[in-house]
Design a protein around this motif. Structure first.
Motif, PDB file in Angstrom:
ATOM      1  N   ALA A 100       0.834  -1.214   0.000  1.00  0.00           N
ATOM      2  CA  ALA A 100       0.000   0.000   0.000  1.00  0.00           C
ATOM      3  C   ALA A 100       0.867   1.262   0.000  1.00  0.00           C
ATOM      4  O   ALA A 100       0.469   2.290  -0.561  1.00  0.00           O
ATOM      5  CB  ALA A 100      -0.924  -0.003   1.211  1.00  0.00           C
ATOM      6  N   LEU A 101       2.047   1.198   0.635  1.00  0.00           N
ATOM      7  CA  LEU A 101       2.920   2.373   0.688  1.00  0.00           C
ATOM      8  C   LEU A 101       3.689   2.586  -0.608  1.00  0.00           C
ATOM      9  O   LEU A 101       4.125   3.703  -0.902  1.00  0.00           O
ATOM     10  CB  LEU A 101       3.908   2.221   1.855  1.00  0.00           C
ATOM     11  CG  LEU A 101       3.284   2.189   3.250  1.00  0.00           C
ATOM     12  CD1 LEU A 101       4.343   1.921   4.299  1.00  0.00           C
ATOM     13  CD2 LEU A 101       2.566   3.498   3.537  1.00  0.00           C
ATOM     14  N   VAL A 102       3.854   1.493  -1.384  1.00  0.00           N
ATOM     15  CA  VAL A 102       4.607   1.605  -2.634  1.00  0.00           C
ATOM     16  C   VAL A 102       3.896   2.522  -3.623  1.00  0.00           C
ATOM     17  O   VAL A 102       4.534   3.291  -4.352  1.00  0.00           O
ATOM     18  CB  VAL A 102       4.815   0.196  -3.248  1.00  0.00           C
ATOM     19  CG1 VAL A 102       5.191   0.301  -4.727  1.00  0.00           C
ATOM     20  CG2 VAL A 102       5.911  -0.528  -2.493  1.00  0.00           C
ATOM     21  N   ILE A 103       2.559   2.476  -3.648  1.00  0.00           N
ATOM     22  CA  ILE A 103       1.806   3.255  -4.645  1.00  0.00           C
ATOM     23  C   ILE A 103       2.063   4.754  -4.502  1.00  0.00           C
ATOM     24  O   ILE A 103       2.476   5.407  -5.479  1.00  0.00           O
ATOM     25  CB  ILE A 103       0.306   2.933  -4.560  1.00  0.00           C
ATOM     26  CG1 ILE A 103       0.072   1.456  -4.899  1.00  0.00           C
ATOM     27  CG2 ILE A 103      -0.486   3.822  -5.511  1.00  0.00           C
ATOM     28  CD1 ILE A 103      -1.362   1.006  -4.755  1.00  0.00           C
ATOM     29  N   PRO A 104       1.833   5.371  -3.330  1.00  0.00           N
ATOM     30  CA  PRO A 104       2.123   6.818  -3.247  1.00  0.00           C
ATOM     31  C   PRO A 104       3.604   7.139  -3.393  1.00  0.00           C
ATOM     32  O   PRO A 104       3.954   8.196  -3.933  1.00  0.00           O
ATOM     33  CB  PRO A 104       1.599   7.196  -1.853  1.00  0.00           C
ATOM     34  CG  PRO A 104       1.550   5.931  -1.079  1.00  0.00           C
ATOM     35  CD  PRO A 104       1.243   4.867  -2.070  1.00  0.00           C
ATOM     36  N   LEU A 109       7.616   9.832  -6.625  1.00  0.00           N
ATOM     37  CA  LEU A 109       8.904   9.761  -7.312  1.00  0.00           C
ATOM     38  C   LEU A 109       8.743  10.083  -8.796  1.00  0.00           C
ATOM     39  O   LEU A 109       9.541  10.841  -9.373  1.00  0.00           O
ATOM     40  CB  LEU A 109       9.508   8.364  -7.137  1.00  0.00           C
ATOM     41  CG  LEU A 109      10.840   8.116  -7.843  1.00  0.00           C
ATOM     42  CD1 LEU A 109      11.937   8.967  -7.214  1.00  0.00           C
ATOM     43  CD2 LEU A 109      11.217   6.630  -7.775  1.00  0.00           C
ATOM     44  N   GLY A 110       7.717   9.511  -9.410  1.00  0.00           N
ATOM     45  CA  GLY A 110       7.498   9.746 -10.831  1.00  0.00           C
ATOM     46  C   GLY A 110       7.149  11.191 -11.136  1.00  0.00           C
ATOM     47  O   GLY A 110       7.634  11.775 -12.113  1.00  0.00           O
ATOM     48  N   LEU A 132      -0.305  10.653 -13.364  1.00  0.00           N
ATOM     49  CA  LEU A 132      -1.205   9.527 -13.620  1.00  0.00           C
ATOM     50  C   LEU A 132      -0.437   8.302 -14.123  1.00  0.00           C
ATOM     51  O   LEU A 132      -0.735   7.167 -13.731  1.00  0.00           O
ATOM     52  CB  LEU A 132      -2.283   9.933 -14.626  1.00  0.00           C
ATOM     53  CG  LEU A 132      -3.306  10.959 -14.115  1.00  0.00           C
ATOM     54  CD1 LEU A 132      -4.268  11.353 -15.235  1.00  0.00           C
ATOM     55  CD2 LEU A 132      -4.077  10.386 -12.937  1.00  0.00           C
ATOM     56  N   VAL A 133       0.538   8.533 -14.985  1.00  0.00           N
ATOM     57  CA  VAL A 133       1.358   7.411 -15.469  1.00  0.00           C
ATOM     58  C   VAL A 133       2.123   6.781 -14.300  1.00  0.00           C
ATOM     59  O   VAL A 133       2.199   5.549 -14.174  1.00  0.00           O
ATOM     60  CB  VAL A 133       2.325   7.885 -16.566  1.00  0.00           C
ATOM     61  CG1 VAL A 133       3.301   6.771 -16.930  1.00  0.00           C
ATOM     62  CG2 VAL A 133       1.553   8.333 -17.796  1.00  0.00           C
ATOM     63  N   SER A 134       2.663   7.624 -13.436  1.00  0.00           N
ATOM     64  CA  SER A 134       3.398   7.111 -12.274  1.00  0.00           C
ATOM     65  C   SER A 134       2.478   6.345 -11.333  1.00  0.00           C
ATOM     66  O   SER A 134       2.880   5.356 -10.707  1.00  0.00           O
ATOM     67  CB  SER A 134       4.066   8.261 -11.524  1.00  0.00           C
ATOM     68  OG  SER A 134       4.954   8.955 -12.364  1.00  0.00           O
ATOM     69  N   LEU A 135       1.223   6.803 -11.217  1.00  0.00           N
ATOM     70  CA  LEU A 135       0.250   6.073 -10.401  1.00  0.00           C
ATOM     71  C   LEU A 135       0.025   4.663 -10.950  1.00  0.00           C
ATOM     72  O   LEU A 135      -0.039   3.691 -10.185  1.00  0.00           O
ATOM     73  CB  LEU A 135      -1.073   6.838 -10.361  1.00  0.00           C
ATOM     74  CG  LEU A 135      -2.224   6.183  -9.601  1.00  0.00           C
ATOM     75  CD1 LEU A 135      -1.875   6.013  -8.130  1.00  0.00           C
ATOM     76  CD2 LEU A 135      -3.503   7.016  -9.748  1.00  0.00           C
ATOM     77  N   GLY A 136      -0.071   4.547 -12.264  1.00  0.00           N
ATOM     78  CA  GLY A 136      -0.218   3.222 -12.879  1.00  0.00           C
ATOM     79  C   GLY A 136       0.996   2.344 -12.631  1.00  0.00           C
ATOM     80  O   GLY A 136       0.869   1.154 -12.304  1.00  0.00           O
ATOM     81  N   ILE A 137       2.193   2.919 -12.771  1.00  0.00           N
ATOM     82  CA  ILE A 137       3.422   2.163 -12.500  1.00  0.00           C
ATOM     83  C   ILE A 137       3.470   1.747 -11.032  1.00  0.00           C
ATOM     84  O   ILE A 137       3.859   0.621 -10.691  1.00  0.00           O
ATOM     85  CB  ILE A 137       4.656   3.017 -12.872  1.00  0.00           C
ATOM     86  CG1 ILE A 137       4.667   3.307 -14.371  1.00  0.00           C
ATOM     87  CG2 ILE A 137       5.938   2.302 -12.458  1.00  0.00           C
ATOM     88  CD1 ILE A 137       5.750   4.291 -14.790  1.00  0.00           C
ATOM     89  N   GLY A 138       3.054   2.659 -10.138  1.00  0.00           N
ATOM     90  CA  GLY A 138       3.035   2.333  -8.713  1.00  0.00           C
ATOM     91  C   GLY A 138       2.087   1.194  -8.399  1.00  0.00           C
ATOM     92  O   GLY A 138       2.390   0.344  -7.550  1.00  0.00           O
TER      93      GLY A 138
END
Length: 319
Positions: A100-104, A109-110, A132-138
């Motif tokens: 759960a912490l990895v996503i934010p 970072l992105g 938004l792209v970083s959110l998807g990667i997260g």
């Protein structure tokens, strides 16, 4: 370069898998309707940008008909028992919160670093949609970490997604529908109607009353619409820009930021924000479906007053 379109395709593929699993689940008495609903939702993600506005509108109407007339039912996807989950949680300890912490963390970072990164001379991600792209990667990174920690069957992420969507039902698509409705309202002139109505109710040369009309109006319209993103274009076009910014010279950035926070106060107090207030009550199996709203109302009202005071203090003193 990773674009937002590729994130939509990934979301569409996941929803397509949910549709197939739902249609194949014989424990759900309405499995074909559930499969059709999530299949239509997957189609909007996969091909929405290639379809006309009319075709996308037909997709939305078809989803409303399936959910409203037939209903989605609830399946019985394979999952772990409560005892197995307790054992796994005891083994992992505090590491259970890492996915759960990895996503934010990845999203931040992105948004701050990766948007300017390059690979072989080309941008790594689409800079305009870096968040938004970083959110998807997260989200992908969180799934990978969760799989490494718990080592479930490979199909477990899809089955658990379907189980969660079965509990939420059609309300899972409310944020997208309400945000689109707000844009339609703004284009149809509702903002001008709101401005005219406010002009009849309060003296427009009083800055404090205008600010109160904007912040309390954001909260009230959000309670009706269920989403601050839907209320924002209407209230900003009707009160924020013509009165606070143009008439009194307020700072638009400060006004917009505090205005959105005022709208979220309305989100805390309405059953229309079903994904925030009704769905958690259903997931927690609370006897009172409005228990979440009742607990949030005092905080929401206090925050709304504070937001109004901050707006009055800060919006006319841009830094």
């Amino acid at each position: 370069m990773i674009r937002l379109e590729q994130v939509y395709v990934l979301a569409g593929l996941m929803m397509a898998a949910v549709a197939v699993l739902s249609a194949a689940d014989k424990a759900n008495p309405r499995r074909w309707a559930a499969g059709a609903f999530w299949g239509l939702f997957a189609t909007s993600f996969l091909f929405g940008s290639r379809l006309t506005d009319f075709a996308n509108g037909l997709l939305a109407l078809a989803m409303v008909v399936v959910a409203g007339v037939v209903g989605l039912g609830r399946g019985a996807p394979a999952t772990t028992s409560p005892e197995q989950r307790a054992t796994s949680a005891a083994r992992l300890g505090e590491r259970v919160f890492l996915p759960a912490l990895v996503i934010p963390a990845v999203t931040l970072l992105g948004a701050l670093v990766l948007k300017n990164a390059t690979l072989a001379g080309q941008p790594l991600i689409e800079a305009k949609q870096a968040t938004l792209v970083s959110l998807g990667i997260g989200a992908l990174a969180a799934v990978a970490l969760a799989m490494a920690l718990t080592r479930p069957p490979l199909v477990a992420p899809l089955q658990e997604s379907r189980r969660l969507l079965d509990h939420i039902g059609w309300a899972a698509v409310l944020p997208q529908l309400l945000a689109a409705l707000g844009a339609v309202f703004a284009l149809s002139g509702v903002g001008q109607a709101v401005s005219s109505l406010i002009g009849h109710l309060i003296p427009l040369d009083n800055r404090l009353l205008v600010i109160c009309a904007y912040t309390f109006g954001m909260a009230a319209f959000t309670m009706v619409m269920g989403n601050a993103f839907a209320a924002f274009p209407v209230m900003t076009a009707g009160i924020g820009l013509p009165l606070i910014v143009r008439r009194f010279g307020g700072d638009p950035a400060t006004m917009a930021a505090i205005g959105m926070l005022s709208g979220f106060c309305g989100t805390l107090m309405t059953p229309m924000a079903a994904n925030f207030n009704i769905v958690p009550a259903a997931l927690l199996e609370l006897q009172d479906r409005y228990a979440v709203i009742k607990a949030q109302v005092p905080t929401a009202l206090a925050l709304l007053v504070i937001n109004t005071a901050l707006m009055a203090l800060l919006v006319f003193h841009p830094r």
